[in-house]
Design a protein around this motif. Structure first.
Motif, mmCIF file in Angstrom:
data_model
loop_
_atom_site.group_PDB
_atom_site.id
_atom_site.type_symbol
_atom_site.label_atom_id
_atom_site.label_comp_id
_atom_site.label_asym_id
_atom_site.label_seq_id
_atom_site.Cartn_x
_atom_site.Cartn_y
_atom_site.Cartn_z
ATOM 1 N N MET A 122 41.047 114.112 19.006
ATOM 2 C CA MET A 122 41.970 115.945 18.851
ATOM 3 C C MET A 122 41.373 116.823 20.355
ATOM 4 N N GLU A 125 45.104 119.215 24.322
ATOM 5 C CA GLU A 125 45.801 120.643 24.576
ATOM 6 C C GLU A 125 47.319 120.385 24.235
ATOM 7 N N GLY A 126 48.319 121.393 24.128
ATOM 8 C CA GLY A 126 49.310 121.262 23.247
ATOM 9 C C GLY A 126 50.285 121.128 24.886
ATOM 10 N N ASP A 158 49.557 118.857 9.163
ATOM 11 C CA ASP A 158 48.894 120.096 9.247
ATOM 12 C C ASP A 158 49.045 121.011 8.276
ATOM 13 N N GLN A 161 48.255 125.194 9.836
ATOM 14 C CA GLN A 161 49.416 125.205 10.802
ATOM 15 C C GLN A 161 49.850 126.017 10.380
ATOM 16 N N HIS A 165 53.837 125.807 15.325
ATOM 17 C CA HIS A 165 52.680 126.044 16.323
ATOM 18 C C HIS A 165 52.232 124.564 16.312
ATOM 19 N N TRP A 166 51.799 124.295 17.921
ATOM 20 C CA TRP A 166 51.921 122.577 17.981
ATOM 21 C C TRP A 166 51.382 121.622 17.424
ATOM 22 N N GLU A 167 49.638 122.727 16.886
ATOM 23 C CA GLU A 167 48.654 121.639 16.161
ATOM 24 C C GLU A 167 49.404 121.382 15.021
ATOM 25 N N ARG A 168 50.064 121.894 13.963
ATOM 26 C CA ARG A 168 50.414 121.878 12.877
ATOM 27 C C ARG A 168 51.563 120.041 13.058
ATOM 28 N N TYR A 171 49.271 114.901 17.252
ATOM 29 C CA TYR A 171 48.680 114.950 18.278
ATOM 30 C C TYR A 171 47.787 114.861 19.310
ATOM 31 N N ARG A 229 44.527 112.358 11.272
ATOM 32 C CA ARG A 229 43.451 113.098 12.436
ATOM 33 C C ARG A 229 42.263 112.239 11.788
#
Length: 323
Positions: A122, A125-126, A158, A161, A165-168, A171, A229
């Motif tokens: 993890m 970055e996005g 996720d 988030q 938002h990219w962290e949702r 990745y 994750r």
């Protein structure tokens, strides 16, 4: 455990990786396999074989070098080595892949891997995707991939988030990942990567897949095998047990002091030094001390940029981006 090495930078990084593994994880009992692409098929016309001096040193430290033939990516997409190298591993045996530009800094044997639930790094970055102003957005781009390969998109999200938002979205950085069977994992990884490369589709038309293809497909493969994750049991990776430094200049610019100490301890023995001194970044930054004397003072460790790009740019502007 698998890393990939070939002539040039990667063979020197493989020496650092192996030396640090033996220094800081002496009780780890697994096999260390170093996949070496052969100068044929997708690497035809390129010098890929590890130098005899490096090969001898790696084998002296207990590494096993496995030749493999890259047929689908090779020189046109070197990141594909990590996909095709999986087929060099014994089938139906758990595997752990590391990018070669990784330093082992602690006891890897104490990490509680659940190979039936694959996961990956993890520390990212996005970087992908890069949605255009008028769409499609994150949801549309990622959902198109899950739909294409028959996967549950909602189950990958996720919920902590916010939408968009990219962290949702699932990745990873492909700097480390693991699974239960390299043959099955590799087959799915390869087939889906080729499919997306050759026919990206309308939604993907505005997205770059070079160099992101492996990191786009990896979360889909992990999700398809029931993974996701990493949980707290894997916290030592990208933490006290391993460091994906990416480049020696970056290591000296931004990593904790403990990582610098680990690097210099692992590379101090004369047999390691004799070989690494042939590589300019190691010679200048480690053995001439320029990493600590020149690069470290350039960056306030209490206020580092949140993105990697400005760190790289400053190093390049000052002449300290060494590869």
């Amino acid at each position: 455990m698998l890393i990939v090495a070939q002539a040039g930078r990667l063979e020197y990084e493989a020496v650092i990786f192996t030396a640090s593994l033996r220094q800081f994880s002496p009780d780890w009992q697994g096999r260390l396999l170093i996949a070496e692409p052969q100068p044929e098929a997708a690497w035809e016309g390129h010098h890929t074989r590890i130098a005899p001096e490096t090969r001898a040193l790696l084998e002296e430290m207990g590494a096993e070098i496995l030749p493999f033939t890259a047929r689908h990516f090779g020189a046109t997409y070197p990141h594909g080595n990590k996909i095709e190298a999986l087929f060099a591993l014994p089938a139906r045996e758990p595997f752990l892949f590391f990018d070669t530009d990784t330093l082992i800094t602690g006891p890897l044997d104490r990490i509680a891997f659940d190979f039936g639930r694959p996961s990956a790094s993890m520390r990212r970055e996005g970087t992908w995707p890069d949605p255009p102003l008028y769409g499609p957005g994150y949801d549309d781009i990622w959902k198109s991939l899950y739909d294409r390969f028959g996967l549950d998109f909602a189950g990958s999200l996720d919920p902590d988030q916010p939408d968009g938002h990219w962290e949702r979205y699932l990745y990873f950085n492909a700097g480390w990942f693991f699974g239960a069977d390299p043959a099955e994992f590799g087959r799915r990884f390869l087939n889906w990567a080729i499919a997306l490369r050759d026919e990206p589709g309308e939604v993907m038309a505005c997205q770059s897949l070079d160099p992101w293809l492996d990191q786009v497909i990896l979360p889909l493969v992990i999700h398809s095998f029931g993974g996701g994750r990493p949980g707290p049991e894997l916290a030592g990776l990208d933490g006290a047990v391993s460091c994906h430094y990416r480049n020696l200049s970056l290591l000296y610019a931004r990593e904790p002091d403990e990582v610098l100490d680990a690097l210099e301890t692992a590379t101090a023995p004369n047999r390691i030094k004799r070989r690494l001194r042939e590589w300019v970044p190691a010679h200048r930054l480690i053995y001439q001390g320029k990493g600590r004397k020149k690069i470290r003072p350039m960056f306030d460790q209490t206020a580092l940029p949140t993105k990697e790009r400005p760190i790289r740019q400053r190093l390049k502007n000052r002449g300290w981006w060494l590869v």
